[in-house]
Design a protein around this motif. Structure first.
Motif, PDB file in Angstrom:
ATOM      1  N   SER A  18      -5.769 -11.606   0.682  1.00 42.55           N
ATOM      2  CA  SER A  18      -5.700 -10.359   1.061  1.00 42.55           C
ATOM      3  C   SER A  18      -6.407 -10.933   2.180  1.00 42.55           C
ATOM      4  O   SER A  18      -6.275 -10.045   3.459  1.00 42.55           O
ATOM      5  N   ALA A  19      -7.016 -11.761   2.738  1.00 46.67           N
ATOM      6  CA  ALA A  19      -7.956 -12.512   3.963  1.00 46.67           C
ATOM      7  C   ALA A  19      -7.014 -11.902   4.990  1.00 46.67           C
ATOM      8  O   ALA A  19      -6.955 -11.554   5.782  1.00 46.67           O
ATOM      9  N   GLN A  20      -5.557 -12.812   4.423  1.00 46.73           N
ATOM     10  CA  GLN A  20      -4.250 -12.878   5.593  1.00 46.73           C
ATOM     11  C   GLN A  20      -3.472 -11.736   6.181  1.00 46.73           C
ATOM     12  O   GLN A  20      -3.445 -11.645   7.347  1.00 46.73           O
ATOM     13  N   GLN A  21      -3.882 -10.742   5.038  1.00 42.95           N
ATOM     14  CA  GLN A  21      -3.096  -9.354   5.536  1.00 42.95           C
ATOM     15  C   GLN A  21      -4.086  -8.843   5.852  1.00 42.95           C
ATOM     16  O   GLN A  21      -3.004  -7.578   6.850  1.00 42.95           O
ATOM     17  N   THR A  22      -5.423  -8.676   6.045  1.00 44.20           N
ATOM     18  CA  THR A  22      -5.797  -8.201   6.780  1.00 44.20           C
ATOM     19  C   THR A  22      -6.549  -8.148   7.726  1.00 44.20           C
ATOM     20  O   THR A  22      -5.884  -7.333   8.893  1.00 44.20           O
ATOM     21  N   SER A  23      -5.926  -9.672   8.413  1.00 42.08           N
ATOM     22  CA  SER A  23      -5.710 -10.357  10.380  1.00 42.08           C
ATOM     23  C   SER A  23      -5.011  -9.340  10.042  1.00 42.08           C
ATOM     24  O   SER A  23      -4.634  -9.206  11.603  1.00 42.08           O
ATOM     25  N   LYS A  24      -3.626  -9.836   9.633  1.00 42.57           N
ATOM     26  CA  LYS A  24      -2.523  -8.941  10.135  1.00 42.57           C
ATOM     27  C   LYS A  24      -2.125  -8.221  10.323  1.00 42.57           C
ATOM     28  O   LYS A  24      -1.723  -7.303  11.629  1.00 42.57           O
ATOM     29  N   ILE A 109     -12.945  -2.167  13.956  1.00 39.39           N
ATOM     30  CA  ILE A 109     -11.508  -2.319  12.536  1.00 39.39           C
ATOM     31  C   ILE A 109     -11.858  -1.938  11.868  1.00 39.39           C
ATOM     32  O   ILE A 109     -12.175  -2.830  11.060  1.00 39.39           O
ATOM     33  N   GLN A 110     -12.280  -1.124  10.364  1.00 38.63           N
ATOM     34  CA  GLN A 110     -12.389  -0.913   8.859  1.00 38.63           C
ATOM     35  C   GLN A 110     -10.831  -0.769   8.573  1.00 38.63           C
ATOM     36  O   GLN A 110      -9.792   0.374   9.079  1.00 38.63           O
ATOM     37  N   ASN A 111     -10.477  -1.589   7.058  1.00 36.42           N
ATOM     38  CA  ASN A 111      -8.741  -1.528   6.858  1.00 36.42           C
ATOM     39  C   ASN A 111      -8.780  -1.613   5.969  1.00 36.42           C
ATOM     40  O   ASN A 111      -9.248  -2.871   5.482  1.00 36.42           O
ATOM     41  N   ASP A 112      -8.353  -1.222   4.705  1.00 31.41           N
ATOM     42  CA  ASP A 112      -7.354  -1.917   3.772  1.00 31.41           C
ATOM     43  C   ASP A 112      -5.947  -1.763   4.361  1.00 31.41           C
ATOM     44  O   ASP A 112      -5.755  -2.537   5.310  1.00 31.41           O
ATOM     45  N   ASP A 113      -5.174  -2.356   3.171  1.00 35.87           N
ATOM     46  CA  ASP A 113      -3.293  -2.042   3.440  1.00 35.87           C
ATOM     47  C   ASP A 113      -2.650  -1.073   3.462  1.00 35.87           C
ATOM     48  O   ASP A 113      -1.334  -1.466   3.691  1.00 35.87           O
ATOM     49  N   ALA A 114      -3.698   0.083   3.510  1.00 36.98           N
ATOM     50  CA  ALA A 114      -3.045   1.834   3.183  1.00 36.98           C
ATOM     51  C   ALA A 114      -3.463   1.968   4.997  1.00 36.98           C
ATOM     52  O   ALA A 114      -2.844   3.460   5.216  1.00 36.98           O
ATOM     53  N   ILE A 115      -5.805   1.962   4.896  1.00 36.99           N
ATOM     54  CA  ILE A 115      -5.305   3.400   6.004  1.00 36.99           C
ATOM     55  C   ILE A 115      -6.793   2.172   7.093  1.00 36.99           C
ATOM     56  O   ILE A 115      -6.883   0.999   6.588  1.00 36.99           O
ATOM     57  N   ALA A 116      -6.939   2.841   7.692  1.00 35.53           N
ATOM     58  CA  ALA A 116      -7.941   2.643   8.877  1.00 35.53           C
ATOM     59  C   ALA A 116      -8.522   3.238   9.670  1.00 35.53           C
ATOM     60  O   ALA A 116      -7.974   4.118   9.521  1.00 35.53           O
TER      61      ALA A 116
END
Length: 165
Positions: A18-24, A109-116
């Motif tokens: 999850s941390a890798q995806q958020t960083s990406k 930046i604040q985000n999850d994998d769908a919105i930011a």
């Protein structure tokens, strides 16, 4: 004991992924910001337009109180402290200008994998002179694996009245 260790390893692995995806995603969002700024400098309307959600996109600028008071002094018929527009109208105005640039600082930046959401301080430049500055807030959506801007809200301090310090 084995079950507890297995669950712990699974939990740690999922958090790492999850941390890798958020960083990406944050890297991709930073690239979106850079593409936005560069498309203004290069007057690249194709790239600029591709950064936006293809449905309704809010575009609202609100003049800060001090600048609004000065604007009214200069032209008492101006009573609204805001305007609405579209991203297509904005880039069309850029294409008509001789030289334009928008600069971003203090990006959050604040985000999850769908919105930011992205917030930052901006300054807008025309012919190497700052015309206005303020805060800008974007809402983003991830559509088919691509981050798109769905809302642009910004405050406006007019530089000729209140230069950025």
């Amino acid at each position: 004991m084995k079950t507890a260790i297995t669950i712990l390893l699974l939990f740690v692995s999922l958090n790492f992924i999850s941390a890798q995806q958020t960083s990406k995603d944050k890297e991709e969002i930073h690239q979106l910001l850079n593409s936005f700024m560069q498309s203004i400098v290069k007057k690249d309307s194709v790239t600029f337009n591709s950064l936006f959600f293809k449905g309704n996109v809010n575009w609202i600028g609100v003049i800060k109180e001090k600048s609004q008071a000065k604007t009214i002094e200069d032209n008492p018929s101006i009573v609204k402290n805001y305007f609405t527009s579209t991203y297509t109208s904005f880039i069309q105005s850029i294409l008509r200008d001789k030289k334009s640039e928008e600069k971003f600082e203090n990006i959050v930046i604040q985000n999850d994998d769908a919105i930011a959401s992205v917030t930052f301080d901006y300054s807008f430049w025309s012919e190497d002179s700052m015309t206005n500055w303020g805060n800008e807030y974007w809402q983003l959506v991830k559509i088919n694996g691509q981050w798109k801007i769905s809302s642009v809200l910004f405050s406006i301090e007019i530089s000729k009245y209140y230069p950025k310090s």
